[in-house]
Scaffold this active site. Structure first.
Site, PDB file in Angstrom:
ATOM      1  N   PRO A  53     -33.090  20.488  37.389  1.00 35.64           N
ATOM      2  CA  PRO A  53     -33.970  19.327  37.534  1.00 35.64           C
ATOM      3  C   PRO A  53     -35.453  19.636  37.753  1.00 35.64           C
ATOM      4  O   PRO A  53     -36.257  18.726  37.804  1.00 35.64           O
ATOM      5  CB  PRO A  53     -33.393  18.604  38.745  1.00 35.64           C
ATOM      6  N   SER A  78     -37.076  21.968  40.235  1.00 32.32           N
ATOM      7  CA  SER A  78     -37.669  22.447  41.488  1.00 32.32           C
ATOM      8  C   SER A  78     -38.232  23.858  41.330  1.00 32.32           C
ATOM      9  O   SER A  78     -39.314  24.169  41.833  1.00 32.32           O
ATOM     10  CB  SER A  78     -36.643  22.406  42.622  1.00 32.32           C
ATOM     11  N   CYS A 110     -33.241  27.388  31.788  1.00 35.32           N
ATOM     12  CA  CYS A 110     -32.364  26.261  32.134  1.00 35.32           C
ATOM     13  C   CYS A 110     -33.007  25.553  33.319  1.00 35.32           C
ATOM     14  O   CYS A 110     -32.585  25.737  34.468  1.00 35.32           O
ATOM     15  CB  CYS A 110     -30.965  26.750  32.468  1.00 35.32           C
ATOM     16  N   ALA A 111     -34.032  24.773  33.055  1.00 28.19           N
ATOM     17  CA  ALA A 111     -35.002  24.402  34.089  1.00 28.19           C
ATOM     18  C   ALA A 111     -34.644  23.175  34.919  1.00 28.19           C
ATOM     19  O   ALA A 111     -35.050  23.101  36.084  1.00 28.19           O
ATOM     20  CB  ALA A 111     -36.373  24.193  33.447  1.00 28.19           C
ATOM     21  N   CYS A 119     -25.550  29.631  40.948  1.00 29.73           N
ATOM     22  CA  CYS A 119     -25.174  28.975  42.197  1.00 29.73           C
ATOM     23  C   CYS A 119     -23.733  29.325  42.548  1.00 29.73           C
ATOM     24  O   CYS A 119     -23.058  28.567  43.240  1.00 29.73           O
ATOM     25  CB  CYS A 119     -25.314  27.458  42.076  1.00 29.73           C
TER      26      CYS A 119
END
Length: 279
Positions: free
Chosen positions: A90, A92, A87-88, A233
């Site tokens: 944006p 970073s 799930c790359a 997160c």
């Protein structure tokens, strides 16, 4: 920018305005103790702000939250690894992985490692491509799939040899998988103020099954002896410890939880919860 400029910035904006993160290897990550508003509005920081923008555009610097840098470090990426970022966007963490494989190569040689960066939404893939193209690397493939049903891939080390010997390409198994899943995001409340209006205790429950399914697919794509890092997160144990516990339950003895307490020793951490309440 010269060292004199940095000292002047420290004098005017407070001591240690710019300092290295002690837990990041090689002093390659630095913390800027200034808000975006201070960086943009303070005339004394104008040259430094322009320096940051230019270096970011050419790929020499990536501006990234410190906590976002942690999961790729625990992957222990090595030269020649095949890596999947499930799930790359944006991008970073993907950029960080690309930096790692280029740093691991022998001097004068291009890396043989491969990074596949995947995301569900086309628009987010566009952002991912924009943020990673600064690397100018041939070792990146961007895909657009549901992570929980990411397809099996085949890879031939040398296409000419495969055709000559009538050999079928082998199934691609990944040495490393980064599983940074969609989540409630309640760990970002300090900066994502709109979450205060949207958040509810049920959000973690709603994401739990999706997170388990994505991580299980990551395990299925992992090479024997490989390593997967799962991260969110969120501070909700239903999205963290409960997911890890379910992965271990479903996988049985084929998967083990690694003790990484000896890695990144200066990183402040605490043990995971052993029990939690589902609300």
């Amino acid at each position: 920018m010269t060292s004199g400029d940095l000292w002047r910035m420290s004098d005017e904006c407070g001591e240690y305005a710019l300092s290295p993160l002690p837990w990041y290897p090689g002093n390659l990550a630095w913390h800027l103790n200034l808000s975006r508003k201070q960086l943009r509005k303070n005339p004394a920081l104008e040259s430094f702000h322009e320096f940051l923008k230019h270096e970011s555009e050419v790929g020499n610097v990536t501006r990234q939250e410190a906590v976002s840098m942690v999961p790729p470090l625990f992957l222990n990426v090595q030269a020649g690894h095949h890596i999947l970022d499930m799930c790359a966007a944006p991008g970073s963490k993907t950029f960080q992985l690309l930096e790692m494989i280029h740093q691991s190569k022998e001097p004068g040689l291009l890396p043989t490692a491969l990074v596949i960066a995947n995301d569900l939404k086309v628009q987010r893939c566009d952002v991912l491509i924009h943020n990673t193209k600064r690397m100018c690397t041939a070792n990146l493939i961007v895909t657009n799939h549901e992570a929980q049903s990411f397809p099996s891939c085949s890879l031939a080390k040398d296409d000419s040899e495969a055709y000559k010997d009538h050999c079928k390409p082998q199934r691609l198994e990944f040495d490393r998988v980064l599983c940074d899943v969609p989540c409630s995001g309640d760990g970002t409340l300090r900066k994502s103020h709109d979450l205060w209006r949207k958040w509810s205790s049920s959000m973690g429950n709603e994401f739990h099954l999706l997170q388990v399914n994505i991580a299980m697919r990551g395990i299925a794509l992992l090479k024997v002896g490989g390593r997967m890092v799962y991260s969110t997160c969120s501070m909700n144990p239903v999205e963290n410890e409960a997911v890890v516990a379910e992965l271990l339950r479903r996988s049985g003895s084929s998967v083990e939880l690694l003790d990484v307490s000896t890695e990144l020793r200066e990183l402040v951490r605490r043990p995971g919860l052993g029990t939690w309440k589902v609300s």
